[in-house]
Write a protein that holds these residues in place. Sequence first.
Motif, PDB file in Angstrom:
ATOM      1  N   GLN A 170     -61.639  89.006   7.190  1.00 49.80           N
ATOM      2  CA  GLN A 170     -61.209  87.617   7.289  1.00 49.80           C
ATOM      3  C   GLN A 170     -59.740  87.469   6.919  1.00 49.80           C
ATOM      4  O   GLN A 170     -58.980  86.809   7.597  1.00 49.80           O
ATOM      5  CB  GLN A 170     -62.020  86.747   6.315  1.00 49.80           C
TER       6      GLN A 170
ATOM      7  N   ASP B 274     -55.242  78.974  10.472  1.00 48.86           N
ATOM      8  CA  ASP B 274     -56.378  78.137  10.868  1.00 48.86           C
ATOM      9  C   ASP B 274     -57.370  78.929  11.728  1.00 48.86           C
ATOM     10  O   ASP B 274     -56.992  79.912  12.384  1.00 48.86           O
ATOM     11  CB  ASP B 274     -55.866  76.916  11.650  1.00 48.86           C
ATOM     12  N   ARG B 275     -58.614  78.467  11.713  1.00 48.48           N
ATOM     13  CA  ARG B 275     -59.666  79.026  12.591  1.00 48.48           C
ATOM     14  C   ARG B 275     -59.311  78.663  14.037  1.00 48.48           C
ATOM     15  O   ARG B 275     -58.985  77.493  14.310  1.00 48.48           O
ATOM     16  CB  ARG B 275     -60.978  78.365  12.168  1.00 48.48           C
TER      17      ARG B 275
ATOM     18  N   ASP C 239     -67.183  81.395  12.053  1.00 50.21           N
ATOM     19  CA  ASP C 239     -66.158  82.453  12.012  1.00 50.21           C
ATOM     20  C   ASP C 239     -66.689  83.756  12.595  1.00 50.21           C
ATOM     21  O   ASP C 239     -65.998  84.455  13.334  1.00 50.21           O
ATOM     22  CB  ASP C 239     -65.674  82.682  10.575  1.00 50.21           C
TER      23      ASP C 239
ATOM     24  N   HIS D 179     -60.548  75.216  15.922  1.00 47.92           N
ATOM     25  CA  HIS D 179     -61.190  74.531  14.782  1.00 47.92           C
ATOM     26  C   HIS D 179     -61.455  73.047  15.083  1.00 47.92           C
ATOM     27  O   HIS D 179     -60.512  72.286  15.343  1.00 47.92           O
ATOM     28  CB  HIS D 179     -60.240  74.650  13.587  1.00 47.92           C
TER      29      HIS D 179
ATOM     30  N   TYR E 191     -58.262  76.734   5.496  1.00 46.83           N
ATOM     31  CA  TYR E 191     -57.823  76.972   6.874  1.00 46.83           C
ATOM     32  C   TYR E 191     -56.884  75.831   7.302  1.00 46.83           C
ATOM     33  O   TYR E 191     -57.232  74.640   7.173  1.00 46.83           O
ATOM     34  CB  TYR E 191     -59.002  76.997   7.840  1.00 46.83           C
TER      35      TYR E 191
END
Length: 374
Positions: A371, A311-312, A96, A315, A224
């Motif tokens: 975050q 979500d990242r 991240d 990902h 996520y």
Amino acid sequence: MVEKLAAAKMRLLVTGGAGFIGANFCHYWRCRYPQGTLVVLDALTYAGNRASLSSLEGQACTFVAGDINDTPLVEKLLQEHELNTIVHFAAESHVDRSIHDPDAFLNTNILGTHSLLRAARKQWLDGPQGVIPHRFHHISTDEVYGTLGPQDPAFREDTPYAPNSPYAASKAASDHLVRAYQHTYGLCTTTSNCSNNYGPYHFPEKLIPLVILNILHGRPLPIYGDGQQIRDWLFVEDHCQGIALILEQGVEGENYNIGGHNEWANLDIVRLICRLLDEAFAADATLAERYPHAAPSQGKPAESLISYVKDRPGHDRRYAIDASKIGRELGYTPQHSFEEGIRKTVDWYLQNTGWWQPLLGEQYAQWVQKQYAS
Ligand code: NAD
Ligand code: TYD
């Protein structure tokens, strides 16, 4: 080929030894070799914590605060302590963070690794004594191989590299540099690519410690996307065992995958930790006094804290490691079942408040806020 260095003669420089895996490795190695020289070089970034080594310092473990990019410092340490082995953990390690700020990852993971390789080459290959027995062991990750579909076979050592995050790309670049120093200059190198680790001394930005501490503080448990991403989890001590076997018997120029054949979807791991903490609070009334904000102290199941978030980006969906080569060639077998390892980990965080409490200061709060804002 450089003459093989006997394990009993190894004099270690451990980079990143104040981080999660590096600190666990120092404890593991000290038990396995109570007398050997152990010098830790660590820049003490946000992820480095000298408290993780406090019980070792003084037992022939020398701590040096410094940057792996400081090549003259590395050369001086190699010379002064007559070090012949580098175990290289130091890195920026959080995906991240690499998405928010890739520069630090390139600087430490790529340039820092090159600084160490340069110093090792000068000292061990080109020094006044000529070539001396040595080993440079590089710690890498399964993330260099990219992502797997549900039915794909697990990553093997010959799986082509396909890194997807800036973190994974920087680790892949460092792996290639290590390979090039072996191939071009004859430096005795080995590399290991390991799956996700969990266990004591894990900084609480990573999934497992974050979930444990958020439950204890009654904070949301961020999942996520759909939480169905799969990781292959290994208890950190089992990773350390694999590294020790490579130092002792690993063949120059080889890569070894290390893993636990233990694939879990993120959501299932989070639910498991919730259950373990609910059980711990039910069994021990003093926990509610110590953690009054914890969900179970408020009469709610820990799972009620689960919160789905964005979500990242990029990902990776699934990682899985085929660790058959290290098993076959070096006799590696993980010693901890997942059930055992995760219970040990939860208990460790419950019993070591003094280790993690100081980490939850202003800097950590800012990171968490950033975050949630993104
Ligand atoms: P970590 O982030 O907990 O620790 C990294 C350590 O390196 C910290 O102590 C930090 O202070 C130090 N460091 C950072 N930059 C430095 C610099 N420029 N000079 C000197 N020290 C510096 O990381 P970790 O989880 O312990 O990972 C260790 C290694 O294992 C990394 O190379 C990582 O890529 C690899 N790895 C980690 C995992 C995992 O699940 N954590 C899995 C596979 C491989
Ligand atoms: P992480 O511990 O950051 O390790 P890595 O990205 O190196 O695998 O994350 C493990 C998995 O958990 C990953 O798929 C991302 C996910 N995750 C969440 O769902 N929520 C979180 O708050 C964190 C930190 C991770």
